[in-house]
Design a protein around this motif. Structure first.
Motif, short mmCIF file in Angstrom:
data_model
loop_
_atom_site.label_atom_id
_atom_site.label_comp_id
_atom_site.label_asym_id
_atom_site.label_seq_id
_atom_site.Cartn_x
_atom_site.Cartn_y
_atom_site.Cartn_z
N GLU A 220 0.71 -1.27 -0.05
CA GLU A 220 0.01 0.02 0.21
C GLU A 220 0.86 1.44 -0.12
N TRP A 221 1.85 1.36 0.70
CA TRP A 221 2.92 2.51 0.71
C TRP A 221 3.50 2.77 -0.56
N VAL A 222 3.93 1.54 -1.23
CA VAL A 222 4.52 1.68 -2.52
C VAL A 222 3.42 2.45 -3.48
N GLY A 223 2.40 1.97 -3.47
CA GLY A 223 1.12 2.37 -4.32
C GLY A 223 1.18 3.88 -4.32
N GLU A 224 1.06 4.25 -3.08
CA GLU A 224 1.04 5.65 -2.86
C GLU A 224 1.97 6.59 -2.74
N ASN A 225 3.40 6.10 -2.83
CA ASN A 225 4.43 6.97 -2.48
C ASN A 225 5.78 6.85 -3.29
N LEU A 226 5.65 5.63 -3.65
CA LEU A 226 7.12 5.25 -4.54
C LEU A 226 6.69 5.77 -6.00
N GLU A 227 7.52 6.97 -6.52
CA GLU A 227 7.47 7.45 -7.87
C GLU A 227 7.82 6.46 -8.80
N GLY A 228 6.99 6.61 -9.74
CA GLY A 228 7.08 5.56 -10.85
C GLY A 228 6.60 4.29 -10.93
N ALA A 229 6.07 3.67 -9.65
CA ALA A 229 5.78 2.21 -9.16
C ALA A 229 4.23 2.28 -9.90
N ASP A 230 3.98 1.03 -10.55
CA ASP A 230 2.48 0.94 -11.04
C ASP A 230 2.12 -0.25 -10.45
N ASN A 231 1.53 -0.06 -9.29
CA ASN A 231 1.06 -1.31 -8.54
C ASN A 231 -0.08 -2.04 -8.95
N GLU A 232 -0.64 -1.43 -10.05
CA GLU A 232 -1.48 -2.39 -10.75
C GLU A 232 -1.08 -3.49 -11.66
N ARG A 233 0.10 -3.23 -12.01
CA ARG A 233 0.86 -4.42 -12.68
C ARG A 233 1.90 -4.79 -11.60
N ALA A 234 1.56 -5.60 -10.69
CA ALA A 234 2.61 -6.00 -9.76
C ALA A 234 2.69 -7.33 -9.74
N VAL A 235 3.88 -8.15 -9.58
CA VAL A 235 4.00 -9.43 -9.59
C VAL A 235 4.98 -9.68 -8.30
N ALA A 236 4.81 -10.99 -7.69
CA ALA A 236 5.49 -11.28 -6.29
C ALA A 236 6.40 -12.52 -6.60
N PHE A 237 7.50 -12.50 -6.05
CA PHE A 237 8.41 -13.88 -6.16
C PHE A 237 8.95 -14.02 -4.68
N GLY A 238 9.23 -15.44 -4.47
CA GLY A 238 9.63 -16.01 -3.13
C GLY A 238 10.15 -17.16 -3.20
N ALA A 239 11.25 -17.75 -2.41
CA ALA A 239 11.81 -18.81 -2.42
C ALA A 239 11.80 -19.27 -0.85
N SER A 240 11.72 -20.73 -0.85
CA SER A 240 11.64 -21.31 0.55
C SER A 240 10.76 -20.75 1.41
N TYR A 241 11.09 -19.85 2.69
CA TYR A 241 10.01 -19.18 3.27
C TYR A 241 9.18 -18.31 2.53
N GLY A 242 9.84 -17.53 1.50
CA GLY A 242 9.48 -16.85 0.60
C GLY A 242 8.51 -17.44 -0.28
#
Length: 739
Positions: free
Chosen positions: A552-574
């Protein structure tokens, strides 16, 4: 290396020369190191042995494709060195090399070295100590496997059997990526002595652990950090023999006295005891004067991410070995310094300790001056980047090997007398540095791509904010928006930091056109032990909410970030977190997920090799009955140990954080990756998750490697891994396909 910038792709990353840890001479004028690189056109690996001249920065190739390792300088000037080289029939040659700075055409490796002796088995982790002032005799220690009778084990010469079956009757049948066998790691000692012709010859090797029931280095990752030696002893760590390693992390510090380095007689074994510390010990080091030693130790048995405390043995030769803590004890019976060192070294004057410890997104070098005073406080010597190794020099300076997200290898000389400032590899305490890639510029990268953010934390009682690493594309256009790639680290007691990785390289994803956000959620290391410990019994609780808050913070505050096109990665516990997110509201906000070797079911963790891990993190065993008295029932051994170590947990506690309880919500496209030799989190978890997605009609793919473990390490496999992962995510966010 050519300094021309290039587009940083997975192939560029995987084929770039990888430098080993640097090995300086005592004067800090030369550095020995090896490089390895992979060519995807010829599908072959090449290696080289180099000597780097510090003053000029020039590097000379001493050998090519010779499988050389374990470099040790024999003289202060660094003109002669000893190393190990793979020999015939599974043996290992102990070689004496010449690093004299010449460029004659006949200076091939065959003319630059001779063999001082051969070890009749695969060996590694060579360490040497000078025994005389003239440098004509050296004590040395190597590690190699031993058979049950204490003799060297050479798998190439082992008797072959006609059956492949194995029978086990206790826990720990397999570990990491191999099934357990009767052979064990051992420390072997000997002497290198000059003959009348001036050439060194190796004495017969002796097994320092024969008849002790101890194993060192501790598999699978133990190495030179598991032992050290002086002129008359070897100090090492080993698992506590009576305790099953599947349920216990406890390891002890031992000292073997050596009366003669070329004879087996006179070896006396002593164990160092620390009241109240029942966890893992590591990083034993002997002072240059041979009188003192130091090591790291954890308090809690069964917890591999407990805080490392520094202990000092002021007198190795005292009748009673009384270790002293290096820091004053606070109200919680913990050392007053709230960092957990990963390794330590003792300075050349034998009076101070250097240490490497994680701290808020970096692995920094610290120095503890006068380590016999509990009130002493460590001094930070580096600011940015991640130090992986430190080697004190004769003049008080410290040689370090380090890396950054954009730079795969940095060597530097640090002067403790100069105060550090927050200015990266040009810290004022750094008097010289040498980068393998010109601080990433050879790859088309630069340090300005990397920054940090602080976002609201879930558990305000532990921390008000969590830190995250942000990596932006090198070609960032401030007028455009970029899809966001969220990376969740494994562990779960781990962290994202400003360091290089060929498995999860944040810059590789950024150069595809993503803004990469890597949050260090509850449980991460480098933010104090309380923050690390706080993930226990809340795997899908506070860490998940930390990610929601970060999103939520990134979507509201990080310049240039398009949270509508977001993906997530993780390994092991991730990977666990990918499966957990898939079953919860945040999962609907991602275009796609990538789960590498992730946990699908908490009950499935009963198939892991190190059972202490889920037992500790989930709060106990899933069959625990608070009213059950193991002692009264006559339980002994493993059953009693499990109850004693891990406390009150029930099956309901385990199910609370089980991703498989939320299958009904799974609907986001997901890529699953799981390999056959992963014995930490078994492949059944990956296959089951894929089957669920397919049966539910959710777009999904499954990638597997029959020859990889918890990591994908082989270059060709890694390149395929990157292609599949990037194409999966690029397709779902509208980026071009990766070819």
């Amino acid at each position: 290396m050519v300094q021309k910038a290039m587009h940083f792709t997975p192939e560029v990353m995987l084929s770039a020369p990888r430098r080993s840890t640097g090995v300086p001479n005592a004067l800090g004028t030369k550095v020995l190191y090896t490089t390895s690189s992979y060519n995807f056109k010829t599908h072959s690996k090449t290696s080289e042995l180099h000597v780097l001249e510090v003053k000029s920065g020039a590097s000379l190739v001493l050998a090519k494709d010779e499988d050389i390792s374990d470099l040790n300088c024999l003289d202060d000037a660094g003109t002669a060195f000893v190393c190990l080289q793979s020999g015939a029939n599974g043996g290992t040659n102990v070689c004496i090399g010449d690093a004299t700075w010449t460029v004659r055409p006949d200076d091939a490796w065959s003319k630059r070295h001779y063999v001082a002796g051969t070890i009749d088995a695969p060996a590694g982790n060579l360490k040497i100590v000078r025994l005389d002032e003239e440098g004509r005799e050296f004590a040395f220690v190597v590690s190699a496997q031993a058979k049950k009778d204490g003799c060297l084990f050479n798998p190439e010469k082992a008797k072959k059997t006609h059956s492949t079956g194995r029978l086990y009757d206790s826990l720990y049948a397999r570990h990491w990526d191999r099934w357990e066998t009767k052979e064990r790691n051992a420390l072997w000692y000997g002497k290198l002595s000059q003959n009348k012709h001036g050439n060194f010859q190796m004495s017969k090797l002796m097994n320092a652990l024969k008849g002790t029931g101890l194993e060192c280095p501790i598999p699978p990752f133990g190495g030179v950090d598991n032992f050290d030696h002086g002129r008359d002893c070897i100090v090492f760590v080993a698992k506590d023999p009576p305790l099953n390693p599947a349920l216990n992390t406890k390891s002890n510090v031992y000292i073997v006295g050596i009366e003669s380095w070329d004879k087996p007689e006179g070896c006396a074994l002593r164990r160092v005891s620390i009241s109240g510390f029942e966890g893992a010990s590591t990083s034993p080091v002997v002072s240059p004067d041979g009188k003192k030693a130091a090591f790291l130790s954890m308090k809690t048995n069964g917890y591999e991410a407990d805080k490392n405390e520094i202990f000092v043995l002021p007198d190795l030769h005292a009748k009673d070995l009384k270790p002293r803590r290096a820091f004053a004890v606070n109200d919680n019976s913990e050392g007053s310094w709230d960092r957990s060192p990963s390794s330590i070294a003792i300075t050349s004057d034998s009076e101070s300790i250097t240490m490497i410890a994680e701290e808020q997104g970096y692995s920094r070098l610290f120095m503890l001056e006068d380590h016999f005073t509990e009130e002493a406080e460590p001094r930070r010597l580096t600011a940015k980047g991640s130090v992986s190794d430190c080697r004190p020099l004769a003049d008080g300076r410290i040689f370090i090997s380090a890396s950054m997200i954009v730079d795969n290898s940095v060597y530097a000389l640090v002067d403790p007398l100069i105060p550090p400032k927050d200015c990266g590899v040009s810290d004022t305490c750094t008097t010289w540095s040498n980068s393998n890639s010109n601080q990433g510029r050879k790859f088309g990268l630069n340090p300005s791509q990397v920054s940090f953010i602080w976002t609201p934390a879930s558990n305000k009682a532990v921390s008000r904010e969590i830190q995250g690493v942000v990596v932006k594309p090198s070609t960032l256009d401030s007028s455009k928006k970029y899809p966001v790639a969220y990376l969740i680290h494994g562990g779960p007691q781990g962290s994202w930091a400003d360091n290089w990785s060929t498995r999860w390289n944040l810059a590789v994803f950024a150069e595809q056109g993503y803004i990469v956000v890597a949050p260090n959620v509850t449980g991460s290391t480098g933010y104090g032990q309380k923050f690390t410990d706080s993930i226990r019994r809340t795997w899908g609780g506070d860490p998940y909410q930390d990610i929601v808050n970060c999103f939520e913070w990134v979507g509201e505050n990080l310049e240039g970030a398009d949270n509508e096109r977001a993906v997530a990665f993780g390994a092991s516990y991730g990977g666990y977190m990918m499966n957990w997110i898939q079953g919860h509201d945040l999962g609907r906000k991602f275009k796609a997920l990538v789960c590498h070797d992730g946990i699908l079911s908490t009950a499935g963790m009963l198939a892991t090799e190190e059972l202490y891990f889920p037992f500790h993190d989930l709060g106990g065993t899933p069959w625990f009955d608070p009213g059950y008295d193991a002692t009264a029932k006559g339980e002994r051994g493993n059953a009693a140990q499990a109850h004693r170590n891990f406390g009150a947990s029930t099956l309901a506690d385990w199910r609370q954080w089980d991703p498989s309880e939320h299958f009904a919500n799974w609907s986001t496209p997901q890529l699953l990756i799981h390999s056959s030799k992963d014995y930490r989190i078994t492949i059944s978890d990956g296959l089951a998750a894929f089957n669920v997605l397919q049966a539910r009609g959710v777009e999904s793919q499954f990638l597997t490697f029959p020859d990889e473990n918890h990591f994908v390490l082989k270059p060709e496999n890694s390149l395929l891994w990157h292609k599949v992962v990037l194409n999966w995510c690029n397709k779902h966010v509208g980026l071009p396909a990766f070819t």
